[in-house]
Design an enzyme around this catalytic site. Structure first.
Site, mmCIF file in Angstrom:
data_model
loop_
_atom_site.group_PDB
_atom_site.id
_atom_site.type_symbol
_atom_site.label_atom_id
_atom_site.label_comp_id
_atom_site.label_asym_id
_atom_site.label_seq_id
_atom_site.Cartn_x
_atom_site.Cartn_y
_atom_site.Cartn_z
ATOM 1 N N ASP A 1 8.320 14.073 -17.800
ATOM 2 C CA ASP A 1 7.074 14.766 -18.144
ATOM 3 C C ASP A 1 7.299 15.735 -19.302
ATOM 4 O O ASP A 1 6.520 15.765 -20.270
ATOM 5 C CB ASP A 1 6.557 15.568 -16.935
ATOM 6 N N THR B 1 2.980 10.536 -12.030
ATOM 7 C CA THR B 1 4.324 11.101 -11.854
ATOM 8 C C THR B 1 4.885 10.804 -10.466
ATOM 9 O O THR B 1 6.076 10.522 -10.319
ATOM 10 C CB THR B 1 4.306 12.622 -12.103
#
Length: 358
Positions: free
Chosen positions: A110, A178
């Protein structure tokens, strides 16, 4: 002896005058030419400043250029996402809780994707507001340049279009899905960029890092993807978040019948691609995408733009358009469709709006 007189020849006088005029011409021609040039349009002097061809004037943005750098940014971010996952150095941790009480994961993928995407876009368009899911650490600033080249497929399909820079907001999702990324469910993972003008999504880019597939579209411009040709409006296949499958299934089957198919999946980008004609072996197909709770705008803006460009719709569960200005969250859930009667779908699913607040 008388002094001799001097007789000047008329021919000699003429020659003398012509020579004098020639000297004066050479002395003053450069000066006069410079004076006249100041009032005449012409090419810039060699080595002087020149406005690059195709660049928008100061204070405006060319959406075709912004589309090109958005496609590049999604791909560059995807490279980081893939590298971290394949190196198994995720360093996953919880950055907070969702409204439903689940851990919200954060990984090295990320952060590195966010840094690469943000600074590439910011370097190319410094006057444009950029909103990203992850915080940008100025101490970790990275110089990422863009050579201003535009891919041929974008050149062929999209015409230059200038808009005021202050009307533009860019939404970045450096790693969508995610949770699935940490579980190594790679097919759901995307990186996304969306461009909104005056709150309306006009450019969407959805990139799948593990297959290098990219879908992009621009409203009133063109796209490299298209909608599927066949849909079942009576018993649609409905794609939903994995955690919401139970909430949606009961209402959907009461509305459309027991043959309605519920497809649990991860990632908002993946779910929008399910509505399109995508040549991906790991991409499921659906007719409708429904989300019944609060969702962040960087999750849905790119998909919203792609659907709008192709004639589709993404609204709240009550049919309201979603504005991509102001706060970063959308409170009203969402329903997305393409080549279907969107209004009729909303009217058939009135209870989902109540479900979104539970």
């Amino acid at each position: 002896m008388a002094p001799m007189g001097i007789r000047l020849s008329p021919l000699g006088m003429a020659v003398f005058c012509l020579l004098g005029l020639g000297v004066l011409y050479h002395l003053y021609s450069g000066f006069l030419a410079g004076r006249f040039a100041a009032f005449m349009p012409g090419e810039p002097a060699a080595g002087g400043p020149e406005t690059p061809r195709g660049s928008a004037p100061a204070g405006s943005v060319d959406l075709r250029e912004l589309l090109a750098v958005s496609v590049l940014a999604a791909a560059r971010g995807g490279e980081e996402v893939k590298r971290v996952r394949e190196g198994n150095v995720l360093n996953a941790k919880a950055k907070g809780k969702t409204r439903e009480g689940a851990d919200e994961q954060l990984t090295t993928g990320d952060l590195l994707s966010n840094r690469r995407m943000f600074y590439l876009l910011k370097g190319a368009f410094p006057a444009v507001q950029i909103n990203s899911e992850e915080r940008v650490d100025t101490a970790d600033q990275e110089t990422v340049s863009w050579d201003r080249s535009i891919p041929e497929d974008i050149k062929q399909k999209i015409q230059p279009k200038e808009v005021p820079a202050e009307s533009v907001t860019v939404w970045i999702d450096p790693l969508d899905a995610t949770q699935e990324y940490t579980e190594d469910l790679r097919q759901y993972v995307t990186t996304m960029v969306c461009v909104a003008v005056n709150g309306k999504p006009v450019i969407g880019v959805i990139h799948k890092p593990f297959s290098a597939y990219t879908a992009w579209a621009m409203v009133d411009g063109g796209s490299n993807v298209k909608a599927r040709s066949s849909y079942n409006e009576k018993t649609p296949r409905i794609i939903v978040s994995r955690s919401h499958a139970g909430k949606v299934e009961q209402v959907a089957r009461q509305t459309f019948g027991n043959k309605t198919v519920i497809i649990p999946a991860g990632g908002a980008g993946y779910k929008v691609l399910a509505l399109l004609d995508v040549a991906e072996k790991n991409q499921e197909e659906a007719d409708v995408y429904i989300h019944v709770t609060y969702i962040k705008k960087w999750d849905i803006c790119a998909g919203n733009a792609v659907l709008r460009a192709l004639g589709g719709h993404m609204t709240t569960l009550t049919g309201e358009e979603i504005s991509y200005t102001g706060s970063d969250g959308n409170e009203g859930g969402l329903i997305a469709s393409i080549n279907m009667n969107h209004k009729a779908l909303i009217e058939k699913l009135p209870d989902l709006e109540k479900t979104s607040h539970k």
